[in-house]
Design a protein around this motif. Sequence first.
Motif, short mmCIF file in Angstrom:
data_model
loop_
_atom_site.label_atom_id
_atom_site.label_comp_id
_atom_site.label_asym_id
_atom_site.label_seq_id
_atom_site.Cartn_x
_atom_site.Cartn_y
_atom_site.Cartn_z
N ASN A 1 5.73 25.12 74.78
CA ASN A 1 4.70 25.80 75.56
C ASN A 1 5.29 26.36 76.86
OD1 ASN A 1 2.23 26.78 76.22
ND2 ASN A 1 1.25 24.80 76.59
N ALA A 2 6.41 27.09 76.72
CA ALA A 2 7.10 27.66 77.89
C ALA A 2 7.22 29.17 77.74
CB ALA A 2 8.50 27.06 77.98
N ARG A 3 7.30 29.84 78.88
CA ARG A 3 7.67 31.27 78.86
C ARG A 3 9.12 31.30 79.32
NH1 ARG A 3 3.17 34.81 79.79
NH2 ARG A 3 4.53 36.18 80.97
N GLU B 1 7.69 34.53 74.96
CA GLU B 1 6.37 33.93 75.23
C GLU B 1 6.19 32.81 74.20
OE1 GLU B 1 4.28 35.40 77.49
OE2 GLU B 1 5.20 37.36 77.74
N GLU B 2 5.42 31.81 74.50
CA GLU B 2 5.22 30.67 73.59
C GLU B 2 6.56 30.20 73.05
OE1 GLU B 2 2.17 31.57 70.68
OE2 GLU B 2 1.06 32.63 72.23
N GLY B 3 7.45 29.90 74.00
CA GLY B 3 8.80 29.49 73.62
C GLY B 3 8.98 27.98 73.64
N ALA B 4 10.07 27.56 73.05
CA ALA B 4 10.39 26.12 73.02
C ALA B 4 11.90 25.96 72.92
CB ALA B 4 9.71 25.46 71.82
N LEU B 5 12.37 24.78 73.32
CA LEU B 5 13.78 24.47 73.08
C LEU B 5 13.95 23.01 72.73
CD1 LEU B 5 15.89 24.05 76.28
CD2 LEU B 5 13.59 24.87 76.48
N ILE B 6 14.98 22.78 71.93
CA ILE B 6 15.30 21.41 71.54
C ILE B 6 16.61 21.03 72.21
CG2 ILE B 6 15.93 19.90 69.62
CD1 ILE B 6 14.07 21.54 67.87
N VAL B 7 16.59 19.85 72.83
CA VAL B 7 17.78 19.37 73.53
C VAL B 7 18.34 18.16 72.80
CG1 VAL B 7 18.65 18.45 75.71
CG2 VAL B 7 16.86 20.20 75.73
N ILE C 1 7.75 17.41 75.42
CA ILE C 1 7.34 17.70 76.80
C ILE C 1 6.61 19.05 76.81
CG2 ILE C 1 8.17 18.13 79.19
CD1 ILE C 1 10.61 16.33 77.33
N ASP C 2 5.35 19.03 77.24
CA ASP C 2 4.52 20.25 77.27
C ASP C 2 4.68 20.91 78.65
OD1 ASP C 2 2.59 22.18 77.28
OD2 ASP C 2 0.94 20.85 76.67
N LEU C 3 5.21 22.13 78.66
CA LEU C 3 5.44 22.82 79.94
C LEU C 3 4.23 23.66 80.37
CD1 LEU C 3 9.23 23.65 79.51
CD2 LEU C 3 8.20 21.83 80.87
N GLU C 4 3.15 23.56 79.64
CA GLU C 4 1.84 24.12 80.01
C GLU C 4 1.88 25.61 80.35
OE1 GLU C 4 0.95 21.35 83.14
OE2 GLU C 4 0.01 19.95 81.74
N GLY C 5 2.69 26.34 79.60
CA GLY C 5 2.71 27.80 79.75
C GLY C 5 3.51 28.30 80.94
N ARG C 6 4.22 27.41 81.63
CA ARG C 6 4.97 27.85 82.82
C ARG C 6 6.25 28.57 82.42
NH1 ARG C 6 3.07 22.82 84.50
NH2 ARG C 6 1.56 23.06 86.20
N CYS C 7 6.76 29.31 83.41
CA CYS C 7 8.01 30.05 83.20
C CYS C 7 9.20 29.11 83.38
CB CYS C 7 8.05 31.17 84.24
SG CYS C 7 9.62 32.00 84.34
N LEU D 1 9.21 26.84 86.72
CA LEU D 1 8.58 27.46 87.90
C LEU D 1 7.06 27.30 87.86
CD1 LEU D 1 10.61 30.81 88.02
CD2 LEU D 1 10.87 28.81 89.51
N GLU D 2 6.48 27.26 89.05
CA GLU D 2 5.02 27.23 89.15
C GLU D 2 4.56 28.67 89.11
OE1 GLU D 2 2.28 25.56 88.47
OE2 GLU D 2 3.00 23.90 89.71
N GLY D 3 4.63 29.28 87.94
CA GLY D 3 4.26 30.69 87.81
C GLY D 3 4.59 31.19 86.43
#
Length: 413
Positions: A9-11, A34-40, A67-73, A386-388
Amino acid sequence: MMTLKLFRNARIYTPIDDGKPLAGNEMGYVAVTEEGALIVEEGYIASIGQEREILESLPSGEEVEEIDLEGRCIIPGFVDPHTHACFMGTREREFVMRLQGASYLDILKMGGGILSTVDKVRSASKEELYENTKEVVSRAAKSGITTIEIKSGYGLSLEHEIKMLEVIGQLNGNPLDVVPTFMGAHAIPMEYKDNPKAYVELVIDEMIPYVAKRNLAKYCDVFCEEGVFSVEDARRILQAARGYGLGLKLHADEVYDLGGAKLAAELKVDSAEHLLAASDEGLRAMAQNGILAVLLPATAFSLRKPFARARRMMELGVPVALATDCNPGSCYCESMEMVYRLAVLGMGLSMEEALTASTLNAAYAIGMARQVGSLQRGKKADFVVLEGETPGVMAYHLGATNVKEVYKMGKKI
Ligand SMILES: N=CN[C@@H](CCC(=O)O)C(=O)O
Ligand SMILES: [Zn+2]
């Protein structure tokens, strides 16, 4: 069994590493997912892209921490390729003198400036210097820096330059990647005031061989400036350093146009720094030789000087990187977010160009691009939340930090 981490849930905003620093228009090409994800996996990016595809590719039966990044960049962790972060004390009074009209180089000529920090570093124990530097580095980490270069240059004697480089070395991996640069040629120490040539010989004959043989630094840097080290001194010092296998950097044309940019091109240094006063001729020579420019807008801001001509450099094809220059004199700033902001609002970079300059190109400036500088499979999972919604928030929301979280090798710091 090993636990994988899934950030979802990341941009995702990242420059794409194609094996060399990005120049000209390329600096503005940033991949957006948009609606990105990564595996570590064990600190490295195992996969990154569209969340839907990443979820499909997850191996079944593996333990996964989500970990849900709630749509943040998210952006790559900042790489800061030019700092003097190993120091003692501050120089607030000098700053006030500068506000009243004294010039940076006049203060140095009077035995202040860099030389007043030299006194403090020389009288500090190694432990004190370590503690102070660690605090500076942890403030840098909070601001989103995950890889940092740190120069010596406040010792100016074999004993104290080594003390600095050992402290810088101890900080590597704790938790940031730290790249050490030897800068014995940062100023002429007081005891050599009447015989500066002898100090140049000391740097060449004793310091460089000692530092290189013990692997204490990756680069050698010189402050080539009126009243400090001449073009000829800088050429000799850097050629000696090259002979010992060190990479080369040059503080070039910061206050006066001495021909530092031309020297950087002639020697094909790894990067030329500052360049506030560099001529078109010097910049053209840099472009022809593919020399990276490391620009330090917070220094220009703090010295109340016009910014380096970043757009002109990019027009000529010079790859541009950004750095804080964190030091107690000309620029007391450990925030790449601030530098990013000044690059956008003061130097006219687009939000994408400033991102490339502060991550991928900055990683190239210190030979770290294989590991860091972009969010791609195989690189370290170093990133900033980022908060944005875009990196532009760092220039838009001025009064606050927009860095919400910082991850180094997939772990929050
Ligand atoms: N210009 C030379 N060196 C540093 C400043 C160091 C200091 O003033 O302590 C710089 O890059 O700005
Ligand atoms: Zn510097």
